[in-house]
Design a protein around this motif. Sequence first.
Motif, PDB file in Angstrom:
ATOM      1  N   GLU A 228      -5.082  -4.922   0.256  1.00  0.00           N
ATOM      2  CA  GLU A 228      -5.334  -6.362   0.206  1.00  0.00           C
ATOM      3  C   GLU A 228      -4.004  -7.098   0.242  1.00  0.00           C
ATOM      4  OE1 GLU A 228      -7.532  -9.849  -2.465  1.00  0.00           O
ATOM      5  OE2 GLU A 228      -7.525  -7.773  -3.168  1.00  0.00           O
ATOM      6  N   ARG A 229      -3.977  -8.209   0.963  1.00  0.00           N
ATOM      7  CA  ARG A 229      -2.773  -9.038   1.063  1.00  0.00           C
ATOM      8  C   ARG A 229      -2.713  -9.958  -0.144  1.00  0.00           C
ATOM      9  NH1 ARG A 229       1.843  -8.660   4.278  1.00  0.00           N
ATOM     10  NH2 ARG A 229       2.705 -10.735   4.694  1.00  0.00           N
ATOM     11  N   ARG A 233       2.329  -9.791   0.330  1.00  0.00           N
ATOM     12  CA  ARG A 233       2.562  -8.357   0.454  1.00  0.00           C
ATOM     13  C   ARG A 233       1.229  -7.619   0.460  1.00  0.00           C
ATOM     14  NH1 ARG A 233       6.742  -6.383  -4.009  1.00  0.00           N
ATOM     15  NH2 ARG A 233       6.626  -4.536  -2.693  1.00  0.00           N
ATOM     16  N   TRP A 234       1.209  -6.458   1.102  1.00  0.00           N
ATOM     17  CA  TRP A 234       0.034  -5.602   1.083  1.00  0.00           C
ATOM     18  C   TRP A 234       0.103  -4.679  -0.130  1.00  0.00           C
ATOM     19  CZ3 TRP A 234      -4.044  -6.527   3.974  1.00  0.00           C
ATOM     20  CH2 TRP A 234      -3.882  -7.225   5.182  1.00  0.00           C
ATOM     21  N   PHE A 296      -8.357  -8.299   3.764  1.00  0.00           N
ATOM     22  CA  PHE A 296      -8.378  -6.859   3.528  1.00  0.00           C
ATOM     23  C   PHE A 296      -8.099  -6.121   4.840  1.00  0.00           C
ATOM     24  CE2 PHE A 296     -11.443  -8.971   0.779  1.00  0.00           C
ATOM     25  CZ  PHE A 296     -11.063  -8.552  -0.487  1.00  0.00           C
ATOM     26  N   GLN A 297      -7.492  -4.933   4.717  1.00  0.00           N
ATOM     27  CA  GLN A 297      -7.206  -4.132   5.902  1.00  0.00           C
ATOM     28  C   GLN A 297      -7.302  -2.653   5.582  1.00  0.00           C
ATOM     29  OE1 GLN A 297      -3.555  -4.942   8.201  1.00  0.00           O
ATOM     30  NE2 GLN A 297      -3.326  -2.730   8.496  1.00  0.00           N
ATOM     31  N   LEU A 298      -7.848  -1.892   6.531  1.00  0.00           N
ATOM     32  CA  LEU A 298      -7.773  -0.446   6.448  1.00  0.00           C
ATOM     33  C   LEU A 298      -6.366  -0.009   6.819  1.00  0.00           C
ATOM     34  CD1 LEU A 298     -10.893  -0.771   6.503  1.00  0.00           C
ATOM     35  CD2 LEU A 298     -10.972   1.299   7.925  1.00  0.00           C
ATOM     36  N   VAL A 299      -5.798   0.900   6.046  1.00  0.00           N
ATOM     37  CA  VAL A 299      -4.455   1.393   6.323  1.00  0.00           C
ATOM     38  C   VAL A 299      -4.496   2.905   6.490  1.00  0.00           C
ATOM     39  CG1 VAL A 299      -3.259  -0.496   5.186  1.00  0.00           C
ATOM     40  CG2 VAL A 299      -3.901   1.511   3.862  1.00  0.00           C
TER      41      VAL A 299
END
Length: 345
Positions: A228-229, A233-234, A296-299
């Motif tokens: 999550e940003r 920052r992530w 949100f992002q998948l990493v």
Amino acid sequence: MDDDVVPIPDHLTIRVTHTDDPVSAVAGLEAWESRERYPDLLMMPPVFGSLERTPEGAWRILCFHAGTPQGARDDLGHVFRCWAHGEPGGRWAAPWDITDAERAAYTAAYERLEWEKLDELAVAGRQYRVFRAEQVLRGGPEGVEPPRPTDPDPAPVGRGHRAPSRVDGFVIDPAAAVSLVDGIVRLDLMTLVPSGRSITEEVREDARLASARHPNVFVLPAHCAVAERRDGRWGPMTGACETPQAARDTLAAYLREFAPMTDPGLGEEELAAYAAAADRLDALRANTVEAAGRRFQLVRVEPVVRLGPDGPERPRPSDPDPDPPIMAQAARDRAVGLVPDDERD
């Protein structure tokens, strides 16, 4: 003069080979492009698992993705219990024709693990170990690297956690040949040391010692997590998920079910935005989603195991390991009066 050549030990060697496999070629191209687009190496907390040494001297993964060393010990104890008591031919049976003497040995082993913090065991002539892996992400001007197109993602929506594990049974063999790109990536990772304001000197010193004692590295199949940003920052939001779809399903469940429970102050508009974001994840199998001002992002996460002359690295003294084994915990609770009501006199 060939007699004067000293063979290099496996733990100090990266064997590079060429392959004509088109899938491997595409994966190698992606890895090289990723190295250029996301040059910064970032780290999440380590993960832990258990290993069995093969007759050839390599190490086979039994369980993985535990958040603490004790979690990995508990998983190993569960495997031993299943082998000792599983029905012949059943789901939890030993993967060989186990004898009565071996059943007794595995029973004794899991009973020890219920009381002792053991990271190395010999049972019935076989060697077992608890090991650690760093979780490495790649970042750059574009942000944090998402899953790659060649990363396996076979499960349908809602069934990500049912996909076959890519690491259970995986063999860590430092002598195995790799592609040129994979060899370069391993070289990149050899000197990796945790950094940042939250990293203690004890953690840094353990990392430096690990680099000397376990100088080689081995990269396991990649897994995913949700980030999550926050404040520019992530930051990690979830732990390891085996596949991108498993990570999407975890995030969708959070948006639909857990966010309303953990934050009862959410209004109807925010709840509707969360539900809509979860629907988009399901419909598009997306890697990024925004909801109610949150992003949100998948990493993509690469588990990196350090290798030394005795094999994969065990847990470090600085690794958080707060929980005692299950029977030791129960005994401690009884000693201070923390026992279930139905056990009280």
